[in-house]
Design a protein around this motif. Structure first.
Motif, PDB file in Angstrom:
ATOM      1  N   VAL A  96       6.819   5.820  11.770  1.00  0.00           N
ATOM      2  CA  VAL A  96       5.884   6.090  10.678  1.00  0.00           C
ATOM      3  C   VAL A  96       5.592   4.771   9.974  1.00  0.00           C
ATOM      4  CG1 VAL A  96       6.539   8.501  10.320  1.00  0.00           C
ATOM      5  CG2 VAL A  96       7.807   6.704   9.151  1.00  0.00           C
ATOM      6  N   GLU A  97       4.471   4.733   9.272  1.00  0.00           N
ATOM      7  CA  GLU A  97       4.121   3.517   8.538  1.00  0.00           C
ATOM      8  C   GLU A  97       3.348   3.874   7.276  1.00  0.00           C
ATOM      9  OE1 GLU A  97       0.138   1.895  10.723  1.00  0.00           O
ATOM     10  OE2 GLU A  97       2.010   1.581  11.810  1.00  0.00           O
ATOM     11  N   HIS A  98       3.405   2.962   6.316  1.00  0.00           N
ATOM     12  CA  HIS A  98       2.692   3.144   5.062  1.00  0.00           C
ATOM     13  C   HIS A  98       2.199   1.784   4.575  1.00  0.00           C
ATOM     14  CE1 HIS A  98       1.511   4.805   1.227  1.00  0.00           C
ATOM     15  NE2 HIS A  98       2.162   3.828   0.620  1.00  0.00           N
ATOM     16  N   THR A  99       0.985   1.765   4.021  1.00  0.00           N
ATOM     17  CA  THR A  99       0.423   0.536   3.478  1.00  0.00           C
ATOM     18  C   THR A  99       0.509   0.575   1.954  1.00  0.00           C
ATOM     19  OG1 THR A  99      -1.097   0.350   5.344  1.00  0.00           O
ATOM     20  CG2 THR A  99      -1.624  -0.921   3.374  1.00  0.00           C
ATOM     21  N   PHE A 100       1.240  -0.384   1.417  1.00  0.00           N
ATOM     22  CA  PHE A 100       1.318  -0.573  -0.037  1.00  0.00           C
ATOM     23  C   PHE A 100       0.194  -1.532  -0.425  1.00  0.00           C
ATOM     24  CE2 PHE A 100       5.639   0.622   1.040  1.00  0.00           C
ATOM     25  CZ  PHE A 100       5.996   1.476   0.012  1.00  0.00           C
ATOM     26  N   THR A 101      -0.613  -1.155  -1.401  1.00  0.00           N
ATOM     27  CA  THR A 101      -1.704  -2.000  -1.877  1.00  0.00           C
ATOM     28  C   THR A 101      -1.311  -2.587  -3.222  1.00  0.00           C
ATOM     29  OG1 THR A 101      -3.284  -0.565  -0.754  1.00  0.00           O
ATOM     30  CG2 THR A 101      -4.170  -2.049  -2.415  1.00  0.00           C
ATOM     31  N   PHE A 102      -1.620  -3.871  -3.394  1.00  0.00           N
ATOM     32  CA  PHE A 102      -1.293  -4.532  -4.658  1.00  0.00           C
ATOM     33  C   PHE A 102      -2.465  -5.389  -5.107  1.00  0.00           C
ATOM     34  CE2 PHE A 102       0.187  -7.190  -1.204  1.00  0.00           C
ATOM     35  CZ  PHE A 102      -0.315  -8.438  -1.524  1.00  0.00           C
ATOM     36  N   THR A 103      -2.481  -5.698  -6.395  1.00  0.00           N
ATOM     37  CA  THR A 103      -3.514  -6.538  -6.995  1.00  0.00           C
ATOM     38  C   THR A 103      -2.838  -7.704  -7.696  1.00  0.00           C
ATOM     39  OG1 THR A 103      -4.909  -4.602  -7.356  1.00  0.00           O
ATOM     40  CG2 THR A 103      -5.460  -6.573  -8.614  1.00  0.00           C
ATOM     41  N   GLY A 146      -7.271 -11.156  -9.499  1.00  0.00           N
ATOM     42  CA  GLY A 146      -8.212 -10.045  -9.449  1.00  0.00           C
ATOM     43  C   GLY A 146      -8.412  -9.458  -8.061  1.00  0.00           C
ATOM     44  N   GLU A 147      -7.959 -10.144  -7.013  1.00  0.00           N
ATOM     45  CA  GLU A 147      -8.120  -9.647  -5.645  1.00  0.00           C
ATOM     46  C   GLU A 147      -6.929  -8.786  -5.247  1.00  0.00           C
ATOM     47  OE1 GLU A 147      -8.881 -12.873  -2.969  1.00  0.00           O
ATOM     48  OE2 GLU A 147     -10.827 -13.321  -3.866  1.00  0.00           O
ATOM     49  N   THR A 148      -7.109  -8.022  -4.165  1.00  0.00           N
ATOM     50  CA  THR A 148      -6.046  -7.145  -3.675  1.00  0.00           C
ATOM     51  C   THR A 148      -5.536  -7.623  -2.325  1.00  0.00           C
ATOM     52  OG1 THR A 148      -7.623  -5.665  -2.601  1.00  0.00           O
ATOM     53  CG2 THR A 148      -6.985  -5.129  -4.863  1.00  0.00           C
ATOM     54  N   GLY A 149      -4.330  -7.190  -2.010  1.00  0.00           N
ATOM     55  CA  GLY A 149      -3.705  -7.474  -0.723  1.00  0.00           C
ATOM     56  C   GLY A 149      -2.950  -6.244  -0.258  1.00  0.00           C
ATOM     57  N   GLU A 150      -2.404  -6.328   0.952  1.00  0.00           N
ATOM     58  CA  GLU A 150      -1.700  -5.178   1.522  1.00  0.00           C
ATOM     59  C   GLU A 150      -0.372  -5.587   2.127  1.00  0.00           C
ATOM     60  OE1 GLU A 150      -4.434  -3.510   4.370  1.00  0.00           O
ATOM     61  OE2 GLU A 150      -5.467  -2.358   2.806  1.00  0.00           O
ATOM     62  N   MET A 151       0.580  -4.652   2.068  1.00  0.00           N
ATOM     63  CA  MET A 151       1.882  -4.806   2.692  1.00  0.00           C
ATOM     64  C   MET A 151       2.103  -3.557   3.533  1.00  0.00           C
ATOM     65  SD  MET A 151       5.061  -6.458   2.671  1.00  0.00           S
ATOM     66  CE  MET A 151       4.655  -7.611   1.389  1.00  0.00           C
ATOM     67  N   LEU A 152       2.101  -3.726   4.857  1.00  0.00           N
ATOM     68  CA  LEU A 152       2.320  -2.611   5.776  1.00  0.00           C
ATOM     69  C   LEU A 152       3.807  -2.539   6.091  1.00  0.00           C
ATOM     70  CD1 LEU A 152       1.194  -0.410   7.707  1.00  0.00           C
ATOM     71  CD2 LEU A 152       1.071  -2.207   9.447  1.00  0.00           C
ATOM     72  N   VAL A 153       4.402  -1.351   5.901  1.00  0.00           N
ATOM     73  CA  VAL A 153       5.821  -1.152   6.169  1.00  0.00           C
ATOM     74  C   VAL A 153       5.959  -0.090   7.248  1.00  0.00           C
ATOM     75  CG1 VAL A 153       8.049  -0.490   5.197  1.00  0.00           C
ATOM     76  CG2 VAL A 153       6.431  -1.794   3.815  1.00  0.00           C
ATOM     77  N   LYS A 154       6.606  -0.478   8.364  1.00  0.00           N
ATOM     78  CA  LYS A 154       6.839   0.443   9.482  1.00  0.00           C
ATOM     79  C   LYS A 154       8.315   0.806   9.527  1.00  0.00           C
ATOM     80  CE  LYS A 154       3.187  -1.622  12.279  1.00  0.00           C
ATOM     81  NZ  LYS A 154       2.844  -2.285  13.539  1.00  0.00           N
ATOM     82  N   PHE A 155       8.570   2.122   9.747  1.00  0.00           N
ATOM     83  CA  PHE A 155       9.936   2.630   9.822  1.00  0.00           C
ATOM     84  C   PHE A 155      10.069   3.392  11.134  1.00  0.00           C
ATOM     85  CE2 PHE A 155      12.828   6.298   8.714  1.00  0.00           C
ATOM     86  CZ  PHE A 155      13.998   5.568   8.759  1.00  0.00           C
ATOM     87  N   ASN A 156      11.164   3.129  11.888  1.00  0.00           N
ATOM     88  CA  ASN A 156      11.297   3.712  13.226  1.00  0.00           C
ATOM     89  C   ASN A 156      12.018   5.051  13.275  1.00  0.00           C
ATOM     90  OD1 ASN A 156      14.008   3.109  12.993  1.00  0.00           O
ATOM     91  ND2 ASN A 156      14.043   1.563  14.590  1.00  0.00           N
ATOM     92  N   GLY A 157      12.294   5.665  12.143  1.00  0.00           N
ATOM     93  CA  GLY A 157      12.887   7.002  12.136  1.00  0.00           C
ATOM     94  C   GLY A 157      14.342   7.045  12.526  1.00  0.00           C
ATOM     95  N   SER A 158      15.053   5.954  12.353  1.00  0.00           N
ATOM     96  CA  SER A 158      16.484   5.974  12.685  1.00  0.00           C
ATOM     97  C   SER A 158      17.285   6.498  11.498  1.00  0.00           C
ATOM     98  CB  SER A 158      16.958   4.570  13.067  1.00  0.00           C
ATOM     99  OG  SER A 158      16.862   3.710  11.964  1.00  0.00           O
ATOM    100  N   GLY A 159      18.510   6.885  11.782  1.00  0.00           N
ATOM    101  CA  GLY A 159      19.381   7.428  10.738  1.00  0.00           C
ATOM    102  C   GLY A 159      19.435   8.938  10.816  1.00  0.00           C
TER     103      GLY A 159
END
Length: 154
Positions: free
Chosen positions: A69-76, A107-120
């Motif tokens: 699974v993955e999620h994109t965190f957006t920041f400014t 004032g601009e935005t960027g992204e941080m993509l975090v991928k998790f492999n479902g372990s645990g």
């Protein structure tokens, strides 16, 4: 041996006192324009970028064991200087962050993509530490999920 140490101390004292210039006051040698430019430089050095994330935690909910699974965190960048992310690391190899490599202007935005492999097994929480040129120096993001095994899947 004692004579050698005494001789060395005497030479050191002579050198130290001979460098002293009694005729000129050090404060008279300071140029006013140098003081102004140093004050301006120091004022600019206290301007930092600021990372403001839309969210600092994401819950994937229930996921099957081993599912990617993955999620994109957006920041400014709400600061007053360009934001540069130098590193992002997770608490384990099961979580991999990727981020915007170019400087993010105020004032601009960027992204941080975090991928998790479902372990645990069961409830899992992982932290991603983002290192940047902000005043704090680091920011933290969290992901969590309930990793289902065949035994606890409903």
């Amino acid at each position: 041996m004692k004579n050698g140490i005494l001789m060395l101390a005497a030479v050191g004292a002579l050198l130290f006192t001979s460098c002293k210039d009694n005729n000129n006051n050090a404060s008279e040698k300071v140029k006013a324009e140098n003081v102004e430019s140093a004050a301006e430089r120091d004022a600019q050095a206290t301007v930092y970028p600021k990372m403001e994330f839309e969210e600092s935690e994401h819950d994937f909910g229930n996921i099957p064991k081993g599912k990617n699974v993955e999620h994109t965190f957006t920041f400014t960048n709400t600061g007053q200087a360009p934001l540069v992310i130098t590193n992002a690391r997770s608490t384990c190899g099961c979580t991999v962050p990727t981020w915007t490599k170019e400087p993010i202007q105020p004032g601009e935005t960027g992204e941080m993509l975090v991928k998790f492999n479902g372990s645990g097994n069961g409830q899992v929480t992982k932290t991603v530490t983002v290192t940047a040129n902000t005043e704090a120096g680091t920011e933290r993001l969290r992901i969590k999920a309930f990793v289902e095994t065949e035994q606890n899947a409903s």
